[in-house]
Each structure stands twice: as C-alpha cells, then as structure tokens.
Scaffold this motif. Structure first.
Motif, PDB file in Angstrom:
ATOM      1  N   TYR A 120       3.913  -1.259   3.459  1.00 33.76           N
ATOM      2  CA  TYR A 120       3.588   0.014   2.810  1.00 33.76           C
ATOM      3  C   TYR A 120       4.847   0.776   2.387  1.00 33.76           C
ATOM      4  CZ  TYR A 120       4.697   1.810   7.482  1.00 33.76           C
ATOM      5  OH  TYR A 120       5.336   2.092   8.663  1.00 33.76           O
ATOM      6  N   THR A 128       0.849  -1.187   0.000  1.00 33.38           N
ATOM      7  CA  THR A 128       0.000   0.000   0.000  1.00 33.38           C
ATOM      8  C   THR A 128       0.888   1.242   0.000  1.00 33.38           C
ATOM      9  OG1 THR A 128      -1.769  -1.093   1.233  1.00 33.38           O
ATOM     10  CG2 THR A 128      -1.728   1.303   1.308  1.00 33.38           C
ATOM     11  N   ILE A 171      -2.565  -1.344   8.175  1.00 31.85           N
ATOM     12  CA  ILE A 171      -1.664  -1.372   7.022  1.00 31.85           C
ATOM     13  C   ILE A 171      -0.377  -2.074   7.448  1.00 31.85           C
ATOM     14  CG2 ILE A 171      -0.422   0.035   5.337  1.00 31.85           C
ATOM     15  CD1 ILE A 171      -2.525   2.238   5.900  1.00 31.85           C
TER      16      ILE A 171
END
Length: 246
Positions: free
Chosen positions: A75, A8, A72
């Motif tokens: 990332y 991400t 998350i």
C-alpha cells in the motif's frame, strides 16, 4: 518469481474531516487502484473510545489495525494535513507492505506553525456553523459544488470535542522529526499554491528536508488546503504517476 501484490492507496484525512474526502480521487483511480480511507478516531463515523488521548501514535495504532483487519499487504499512504503527520509516524516504523507515502498539504513532523491566538480561536469555534463556514472559506480556494460544501461543513460539526481539542492542544504540537531518519520508502509532497493553512514554503522548510533525498514537492496551481476536494484530477494523476515508479 512470486506475483507482486496489487497496490492499494490508503487515505488518511484532515483534521475535522472524514475518509470520504478522498472519494473523488478514489473514483478517478479506479479500477486500476483500490483506494480505502478510514475515518480517524473522533471524526466522521469513527468511534470516540473512552480513554483515548488522540495522540499521533494513537492514530498510528488505529491505522495499523485497519490495515491488518482489511488484509492490505502492499500500500501507499496518502496523508492529508493531520493525516500526513500520522502517515509519517507510521512510515517511520517501517511497517511491512508500505511501498510509499504521498503527503497532501501535510502537518509537518515539527510542531505546526500555529500561534496561541489561532489555537484558542479554533478551540472556541467548535460546534458552531458560522465558524465552520468561516473555516471553509479559509481552507478552500477553488469553488466547490454546494453538496460538497455541505459535506465539509457537516464533517466539521460532527467532530467529537475530545478529538478536536486534542489535536489543537497536543497532536499538532508533537515533534516527531527525530523519527524521520527511519522513513525508508519513496515519498512525495503535494501542495496548493493558494493554501492559507500550510503554504508550500512550510513544506519546503519543515518537512521536505527530513524526507528521503530526492523527494519532490509538487505544486497545484489555484488550489487551497483541501486538495482531495479542490483538485481531485491533479491529485489522482500525481498519485498514478507516483505509483508507476514503485
């Protein structure tokens, strides 16, 4: 072997901007990559908490909480201007899940090269449409659609006074260069060759030498300071290439 978590991108916007500055880049990366971009404290629709000093570390704490809240786990930080300095401060803490850092026209780890006269003029410009328009002309080099121009102006005008002044007086002057030796993930810098705020030479002299050996400095021709708005195609392609190497 356990499956690798999807990557991400987390965008950290520029001073007097908002997370939606990355929307065009996010659209170009979809559906291959998710792209999230919070409004940083005091800007966009983010709260202006009582007692916050809006330091670089205060923004790091906000982003860390955002990452946890959104679960998350893998990332890349994409930090633009002010957001670049925040991204580097977070990366220096070696947080779990961080795979890389992309810096778009970043504020350097050293104090920004801004004169006292420029700092005072920026403080006096707060909340004035005519000054926001003047700033727009200074920080962009490529023509932008009128709705985008209006969005940039409105983001400027809805910045809170505390966050506005705090960055000019303190955040931009913070020296986090000593922390950069602990940045252990791949990095890249992207800059516009027409940037009148942070020229490529500033990045080459003040940021690049502090990053991991081999960090590239990518130059986008004809672009100014607002790379996510001015050059979304080039930025998205560079992000995609960077992600493919992780």
């Amino acid at each position: 072997m356990p499956a690798v978590a999807p990557l991400t991108f987390v965008g950290l916007h520029y001073w007097a901007g908002a997370g939606h500055a990355f929307q065009a880049v996010a659209d170009l990366l979809a559906p291959d990559y998710s792209f999230l971009a919070p409004d940083l404290l005091g800007f966009g629709e983010a709260p202006a908490p009582v007692g916050s000093k809006y330091t670089v570390d205060a923004y790091v704490a906000q982003v860390g909480q955002y990452l946890a809240d959104n679960q998350i786990t893998r990332y890349v930080l994409a930090g633009h201007s002010m957001g670049g300095k925040v991204a580097l401060a977070l990366a220096a803490r070696q947080p779990a899940g961080l795979a890389g850092v992309v810096l778009l026209s970043p504020s350097p780890p050293l104090p920004e090269p801004m004169t006292d006269e420029e700092r005072l003029a920026s403080m006096r410009a707060y909340g004035k449409l005519s000054e926001a328009e003047k700033t727009f002309r200074k920080i962009t080099a490529r023509p932008l659609p009128e709705p985008v121009r209006q969005q940039i102006l409105q983001d400027n005008l809805r910045s809170t006074r505390l966050a506005w002044d705090a960055w000019l007086l303190h955040g931009s002057r913070e020296d986090i260069s000593a922390r950069m030796c602990t940045v252990a993930v791949p990095c890249t810098i992207i800059a516009g060759d027409q940037d009148d705020v942070m020229s490529p030479s500033v990045h080459g002299l003040e940021t690049l030498p502090l990053l991991p050996t081999g960090t590239p400095l990518e130059i986008v021709g004809g672009a100014g300071h607002l790379l996510p708005y001015e050059a979304p195609e080039e930025v998205a392609e560079l992000l995609r290439t960077f992600a493919s190497t992780l």
